[in-house]
Write a protein that holds these residues in place. Structure first.
Motif, PDB file in Angstrom:
ATOM      1  N   ALA A 153       0.832  -1.207   0.000  1.00 26.56           N
ATOM      2  CA  ALA A 153       0.000   0.000   0.000  1.00 26.56           C
ATOM      3  C   ALA A 153       0.864   1.252   0.000  1.00 26.56           C
ATOM      4  O   ALA A 153       0.587   2.219  -0.718  1.00 26.56           O
ATOM      5  CB  ALA A 153      -0.920  -0.001   1.221  1.00 26.56           C
ATOM      6  N   SER A 154       1.943   1.233   0.793  1.00 28.92           N
ATOM      7  CA  SER A 154       2.836   2.389   0.852  1.00 28.92           C
ATOM      8  C   SER A 154       3.551   2.607  -0.477  1.00 28.92           C
ATOM      9  O   SER A 154       3.676   3.745  -0.954  1.00 28.92           O
ATOM     10  CB  SER A 154       3.862   2.186   1.980  1.00 28.92           C
ATOM     11  N   LEU A 155       4.012   1.526  -1.085  1.00 28.42           N
ATOM     12  CA  LEU A 155       4.700   1.633  -2.371  1.00 28.42           C
ATOM     13  C   LEU A 155       3.758   2.148  -3.453  1.00 28.42           C
ATOM     14  O   LEU A 155       4.140   2.997  -4.277  1.00 28.42           O
ATOM     15  CB  LEU A 155       5.262   0.267  -2.771  1.00 28.42           C
ATOM     16  N   THR A 156       2.526   1.672  -3.447  1.00 29.01           N
ATOM     17  CA  THR A 156       1.551   2.113  -4.439  1.00 29.01           C
ATOM     18  C   THR A 156       1.299   3.613  -4.331  1.00 29.01           C
ATOM     19  O   THR A 156       1.224   4.320  -5.339  1.00 29.01           O
ATOM     20  CB  THR A 156       0.231   1.343  -4.264  1.00 29.01           C
ATOM     21  N   ARG A 157       1.181   4.105  -3.101  1.00 26.28           N
ATOM     22  CA  ARG A 157       0.975   5.546  -2.916  1.00 26.28           C
ATOM     23  C   ARG A 157       2.195   6.336  -3.356  1.00 26.28           C
ATOM     24  O   ARG A 157       2.093   7.404  -3.959  1.00 26.28           O
ATOM     25  CB  ARG A 157       0.669   5.857  -1.447  1.00 26.28           C
ATOM     26  N   ARG A 158       3.372   5.813  -3.044  1.00 28.43           N
ATOM     27  CA  ARG A 158       4.603   6.538  -3.385  1.00 28.43           C
ATOM     28  C   ARG A 158       4.793   6.632  -4.894  1.00 28.43           C
ATOM     29  O   ARG A 158       5.229   7.663  -5.415  1.00 28.43           O
ATOM     30  CB  ARG A 158       5.812   5.843  -2.750  1.00 28.43           C
ATOM     31  N   LEU A 159       4.465   5.568  -5.605  1.00 33.73           N
ATOM     32  CA  LEU A 159       4.615   5.582  -7.058  1.00 33.73           C
ATOM     33  C   LEU A 159       3.537   6.423  -7.731  1.00 33.73           C
ATOM     34  O   LEU A 159       3.746   6.967  -8.818  1.00 33.73           O
ATOM     35  CB  LEU A 159       4.554   4.148  -7.599  1.00 33.73           C
ATOM     36  N   GLY A 160       2.368   6.539  -7.052  1.00 28.74           N
ATOM     37  CA  GLY A 160       1.269   7.279  -7.666  1.00 28.74           C
ATOM     38  C   GLY A 160       0.619   6.461  -8.768  1.00 28.74           C
ATOM     39  O   GLY A 160       0.982   5.315  -9.035  1.00 28.74           O
ATOM     40  N   GLY A 161      -0.352   7.072  -9.433  1.00 33.92           N
ATOM     41  CA  GLY A 161      -1.065   6.361 -10.488  1.00 33.92           C
ATOM     42  C   GLY A 161      -0.502   6.668 -11.861  1.00 33.92           C
ATOM     43  O   GLY A 161       0.488   7.364 -12.011  1.00 33.92           O
ATOM     44  N   GLY A 162      -1.146   6.113 -12.855  1.00 33.79           N
ATOM     45  CA  GLY A 162      -0.774   6.401 -14.228  1.00 33.79           C
ATOM     46  C   GLY A 162       0.136   5.359 -14.836  1.00 33.79           C
ATOM     47  O   GLY A 162       0.659   4.468 -14.168  1.00 33.79           O
ATOM     48  N   ALA A 163       0.347   5.506 -16.143  1.00 34.54           N
ATOM     49  CA  ALA A 163       1.136   4.535 -16.902  1.00 34.54           C
ATOM     50  C   ALA A 163       2.591   4.525 -16.457  1.00 34.54           C
ATOM     51  O   ALA A 163       3.237   3.475 -16.442  1.00 34.54           O
ATOM     52  CB  ALA A 163       1.034   4.849 -18.397  1.00 34.54           C
ATOM     53  N   ASP A 164       3.130   5.695 -16.101  1.00 30.36           N
ATOM     54  CA  ASP A 164       4.533   5.761 -15.701  1.00 30.36           C
ATOM     55  C   ASP A 164       4.777   4.947 -14.435  1.00 30.36           C
ATOM     56  O   ASP A 164       5.773   4.227 -14.332  1.00 30.36           O
ATOM     57  CB  ASP A 164       4.937   7.220 -15.477  1.00 30.36           C
ATOM     58  N   ASP A 166       2.960   2.393 -13.362  1.00 33.96           N
ATOM     59  CA  ASP A 166       2.824   0.973 -13.721  1.00 33.96           C
ATOM     60  C   ASP A 166       4.087   0.454 -14.395  1.00 33.96           C
ATOM     61  O   ASP A 166       4.530  -0.672 -14.145  1.00 33.96           O
ATOM     62  CB  ASP A 166       1.628   0.783 -14.665  1.00 33.96           C
ATOM     63  N   GLU A 167       4.679   1.283 -15.237  1.00 30.11           N
ATOM     64  CA  GLU A 167       5.894   0.876 -15.939  1.00 30.11           C
ATOM     65  C   GLU A 167       7.057   0.686 -14.972  1.00 30.11           C
ATOM     66  O   GLU A 167       7.800  -0.292 -15.052  1.00 30.11           O
ATOM     67  CB  GLU A 167       6.250   1.919 -17.002  1.00 30.11           C
ATOM     68  N   ARG A 168       7.210   1.635 -14.041  1.00 37.66           N
ATOM     69  CA  ARG A 168       8.299   1.522 -13.058  1.00 37.66           C
ATOM     70  C   ARG A 168       8.109   0.306 -12.163  1.00 37.66           C
ATOM     71  O   ARG A 168       9.065  -0.407 -11.846  1.00 37.66           O
ATOM     72  CB  ARG A 168       8.365   2.797 -12.205  1.00 37.66           C
ATOM     73  N   PHE A 169       6.865   0.068 -11.748  1.00 39.25           N
ATOM     74  CA  PHE A 169       6.575  -1.084 -10.912  1.00 39.25           C
ATOM     75  C   PHE A 169       6.854  -2.378 -11.671  1.00 39.25           C
ATOM     76  O   PHE A 169       7.432  -3.328 -11.131  1.00 39.25           O
ATOM     77  CB  PHE A 169       5.112  -1.029 -10.467  1.00 39.25           C
ATOM     78  N   GLY A 170       6.483  -2.410 -12.943  1.00 34.61           N
ATOM     79  CA  GLY A 170       6.729  -3.590 -13.768  1.00 34.61           C
ATOM     80  C   GLY A 170       8.217  -3.863 -13.942  1.00 34.61           C
ATOM     81  O   GLY A 170       8.652  -5.017 -13.904  1.00 34.61           O
ATOM     82  N   ARG A 171       9.004  -2.797 -14.136  1.00 32.60           N
ATOM     83  CA  ARG A 171      10.454  -2.969 -14.278  1.00 32.60           C
ATOM     84  C   ARG A 171      11.066  -3.514 -12.996  1.00 32.60           C
ATOM     85  O   ARG A 171      11.950  -4.382 -13.031  1.00 32.60           O
ATOM     86  CB  ARG A 171      11.109  -1.628 -14.636  1.00 32.60           C
ATOM     87  N   ALA A 194       1.077 -21.132  -8.260  1.00 27.10           N
ATOM     88  CA  ALA A 194       0.796 -20.344  -7.055  1.00 27.10           C
ATOM     89  C   ALA A 194       1.504 -18.998  -7.088  1.00 27.10           C
ATOM     90  O   ALA A 194       1.091 -18.056  -6.436  1.00 27.10           O
ATOM     91  CB  ALA A 194       1.216 -21.113  -5.809  1.00 27.10           C
ATOM     92  N   ALA A 195       2.585 -18.921  -7.838  1.00 23.15           N
ATOM     93  CA  ALA A 195       3.379 -17.692  -7.854  1.00 23.15           C
ATOM     94  C   ALA A 195       2.881 -16.768  -8.948  1.00 23.15           C
ATOM     95  O   ALA A 195       3.465 -16.657 -10.019  1.00 23.15           O
ATOM     96  CB  ALA A 195       4.859 -18.018  -8.049  1.00 23.15           C
ATOM     97  N   ASN A 196       1.751 -16.112  -8.709  1.00 26.07           N
ATOM     98  CA  ASN A 196       1.198 -15.187  -9.693  1.00 26.07           C
ATOM     99  C   ASN A 196       2.030 -13.915  -9.802  1.00 26.07           C
ATOM    100  O   ASN A 196       1.943 -13.200 -10.783  1.00 26.07           O
ATOM    101  CB  ASN A 196      -0.241 -14.832  -9.313  1.00 26.07           C
ATOM    102  N   GLY A 197       2.785 -13.643  -8.798  1.00 27.65           N
ATOM    103  CA  GLY A 197       3.677 -12.487  -8.802  1.00 27.65           C
ATOM    104  C   GLY A 197       4.912 -12.834  -7.996  1.00 27.65           C
ATOM    105  O   GLY A 197       4.925 -13.809  -7.242  1.00 27.65           O
ATOM    106  N   TYR A 198       5.952 -12.027  -8.129  1.00 25.88           N
ATOM    107  CA  TYR A 198       7.202 -12.363  -7.456  1.00 25.88           C
ATOM    108  C   TYR A 198       7.008 -12.468  -5.947  1.00 25.88           C
ATOM    109  O   TYR A 198       7.530 -13.366  -5.302  1.00 25.88           O
ATOM    110  CB  TYR A 198       8.271 -11.307  -7.763  1.00 25.88           C
ATOM    111  N   ALA A 199       6.237 -11.548  -5.372  1.00 24.54           N
ATOM    112  CA  ALA A 199       6.068 -11.527  -3.921  1.00 24.54           C
ATOM    113  C   ALA A 199       4.837 -12.296  -3.457  1.00 24.54           C
ATOM    114  O   ALA A 199       4.555 -12.339  -2.268  1.00 24.54           O
ATOM    115  CB  ALA A 199       5.973 -10.075  -3.436  1.00 24.54           C
ATOM    116  N   ALA A 200       4.095 -12.899  -4.382  1.00 27.22           N
ATOM    117  CA  ALA A 200       2.868 -13.588  -4.006  1.00 27.22           C
ATOM    118  C   ALA A 200       3.179 -14.873  -3.252  1.00 27.22           C
ATOM    119  O   ALA A 200       4.102 -15.612  -3.598  1.00 27.22           O
ATOM    120  CB  ALA A 200       2.045 -13.908  -5.241  1.00 27.22           C
ATOM    121  N   ALA A 201       2.416 -15.131  -2.196  1.00 27.58           N
ATOM    122  CA  ALA A 201       2.572 -16.359  -1.428  1.00 27.58           C
ATOM    123  C   ALA A 201       1.521 -17.364  -1.882  1.00 27.58           C
ATOM    124  O   ALA A 201       0.471 -16.981  -2.390  1.00 27.58           O
ATOM    125  CB  ALA A 201       2.413 -16.071   0.056  1.00 27.58           C
ATOM    126  N   PRO A 202       1.782 -18.662  -1.709  1.00 26.30           N
ATOM    127  CA  PRO A 202       0.765 -19.664  -2.059  1.00 26.30           C
ATOM    128  C   PRO A 202      -0.521 -19.427  -1.273  1.00 26.30           C
ATOM    129  O   PRO A 202      -0.493 -18.851  -0.182  1.00 26.30           O
ATOM    130  CB  PRO A 202       1.436 -20.988  -1.658  1.00 26.30           C
TER     131      PRO A 202
END
Length: 222
Positions: A153-164, A166-171, A194-202
């Motif tokens: 949640a904190s990272l999402t707020r820090r990155l903000g919204g928008g395509a930019d 999403d791109e940084r998060f994806g990288r 089970a690993a839908n994302g790098y940090a996802a837990a089973p």
């Protein structure tokens, strides 16, 4: 909104809503006054400062937790229900994880919860400091599991919204996966469904760990 129409209860409810959307760093009297359609100075007639407001908001959320009766359901069912409810609270309000690291949390809601938690572990057969240790072990487990949601949640707020953003998060995720792929166990984990994302837990990870922890406490209580 005029000052005399404000109440502490209205202010605390608005503060919880603001904390849920903006996090601990986004809570300030000006933003809160805007949400309440009131001057920021009017808020100070009901709360001393931001720290006071954070403690009030925290205790308000804590007071909504359920307190199951160990006599009716058994201590283990009560302990599991309390831990699951607590985990849900932390994931719905991830700012609480930050609060516990930066504030002394007090209030009737949390005191009632802590009192009931000790009663649950006393019902299991623990006494004195042992009941305290059992309650603390489960609380720490819940808090540790909720830390991931708070960080996201904190990272999402820090990155903000928008395509930019999403791109940084994806990288960042792509780089993390690339590094993990160099290690055989991590690589195998990433290749599973089970690993839908790098940090996802089973699935069922929290419940699995809670059962294991309560298994150990049950054996120790015997």
């Amino acid at each position: 909104m005029a000052r005399d129409t404000l109440t502490r209860d209205r202010i605390v409810h608005a503060a919880v809503e603001l904390l849920d959307t903006e996090g601990l760093e986004g809570l300030n009297m000006r933003a809160l006054g805007k949400r309440l359609d009131s001057a920021a100075t009017a808020v100070y007639w009901h709360v001393k400062n931001k720290d006071d407001l954070v403690v009030l908001a925290t205790d308000h959320v804590w007071s909504r937790l359920t307190l199951p009766d160990p006599g009716a359901s058994g201590w283990r069912a009560a302990a599991a229900a309390m831990a699951t409810d607590l985990y849900g609270m932390f994931t719905r309000h991830p700012w609480l994880v930050q609060v516990l690291a930066a504030h002394v949390v007090s209030g009737e809601g949390k005191a009632r919860h802590d009192e009931h938690s000790l009663a649950v572990y006393e019902a299991a057969g623990f006494a004195g400091p042992e009941a305290d240790r059992a309650a603390a072990a489960v609380f720490t487990y819940v808090l540790g599991n909720a830390a991931g949601a708070a960080a996201t949640a904190s990272l999402t707020r820090r990155l903000g919204g928008g395509a930019d953003a999403d791109e940084r998060f994806g990288r960042a995720l792509a780089e993390a996966r690339e590094i993990a792929a160099r290690h055989p166990r991590l690589r195998a984990r990433l290749e599973t469904a089970a690993a839908n994302g790098y940090a996802a837990a089973p699935d069922d990870t929290f419940a699995f760990g809670l059962r294991a922890l309560l298994d150990g406490l049950e054996r120790r209580a015997r």
